[in-house]
Design a protein around this motif. Sequence first.
Motif, PDB file in Angstrom:
ATOM      1  N   THR A 190       0.864  -1.171   0.044  1.00  0.00           N
ATOM      2  CA  THR A 190      -0.139  -0.006   0.146  1.00  0.00           C
ATOM      3  C   THR A 190       0.769   1.181  -0.107  1.00  0.00           C
ATOM      4  O   THR A 190       0.792   2.280  -0.976  1.00  0.00           O
TER       5      THR A 190
ATOM      6  N   PHE B 258      -6.407  -1.313  -0.201  1.00  0.00           N
ATOM      7  CA  PHE B 258      -6.618  -0.026  -0.827  1.00  0.00           C
ATOM      8  C   PHE B 258      -7.468   0.796   0.183  1.00  0.00           C
ATOM      9  O   PHE B 258      -7.309   2.087   0.277  1.00  0.00           O
TER      10      PHE B 258
ATOM     11  N   TYR C  99     -10.018  -2.116  -8.194  1.00  0.00           N
ATOM     12  CA  TYR C  99      -9.098  -1.068  -8.716  1.00  0.00           C
ATOM     13  C   TYR C  99      -8.258  -1.280 -10.151  1.00  0.00           C
ATOM     14  O   TYR C  99      -7.643  -0.654 -10.568  1.00  0.00           O
TER      15      TYR C  99
END
Length: 407
Positions: free
Chosen positions: A110, A131, A196
């Motif tokens: 991340t 995310f 995503y």
Amino acid sequence: MVEQKEVINGVQIKYKYKQRKYDTQHIIFVFCGFGSASMFTYDFENALQDCPAHVVWIKDDFNDCCAYYLCQNMNYSIEQAVITFIESMLARYGLDRSCCTLAGFSKGGTAALYYGLKYHFINIVSTVPQFHIGSFAKREWPLVFKHMADPENENSIFVLDTLLPQLLRDDGSIEKNIYLLTSEADYQYEKEIKPYLDGFRKYRNFNLLMATSQLIREHNQVTSYHVPLLLGIFYSLSQGAVPHYGYCELIADNTLVSRPVKPQPVAILKKIAVMDTLIFPEGIAVLKGVSCGEYQDIEIDLVFKNEGLEEVFRIAKAHRSILTRQLYEEGFVNYDKGWFCTAKFQGLNIHELPAGRYRILLDITCQEHYARKALEVDAGADNKILASSESVDVYSQNGHVYLWKKS
């Protein structure tokens, strides 16, 4: 390597550094995930020792708690200190962002994406990232969320959850080399990554590496299984050879092994401690080719045997998914519960065992198969005192394990 510290604008950065080899013009910054024994760790510390690039491992330890390298009480002074530290290291070695890779795994993945997208780094290697930082931290690591969030602002979850998705959506610098390693077997995939993926397709060199092996069934197995692949990427980027994979489904042999008629037992002591008459044995106990994926699949008895006596004690099992990979031979067998230990790791009291010398064996019953096996040790632990107290000695001799009850 020695942990080093630098203070930047009042924020202490803890890190480790490995010097480059030869004339390599590249530096890798490693952001770390949560540790297995505690929340802190240095990922790939051993694996990257031979990498030709400079390597800097940054520890996610800010005031004794992880913070996703971002904030405390929603104050982003941590982020500002980290990016300043990265820029200072680049300047120290005369490098720019084109000669730099940001890498991270899970929580570190991340951070690698966050810093790479926000501060326009070209090379990003990220495995199984989250995310939705706020939601994930509050659910899985509540102390970390409490550390990061503003106690007076109930909006902290939403703000943290939108940081990375917004960066991905708004980033217009598409000349990036992004390597995203993930797996549908990771329980986080559906919510944390899949929504995503389309957002990454704008980048000129986006590489989606999908792990498919049956040996990957948990979040923390995705990265460890593919260490050779990741090292190949790091080594290539370090030499200026940029890999282009595109979408790549990583191939694995998903053959299932047929259960043998007479399975062979494995009984290996991996660790032992003693405290007076309490013993704390742990190790591997399986029948090869027979699945013990669930606790009810296997029962293990610890046997103390000499010429005149045999004492049997039922002991416990623990979940160790790494065993399925370590014991893999000709096909997939689930050995996840093949780790023996004492109940709640609190020890087995052998106070009533008569004094004397005993050979230690294991009785293993798994899926209706039974075998007895003398407890063994690895070669490096042979012919040694393994653990000792005033009441008990545990030692190895010619590959087998013995106990001497003194009184």
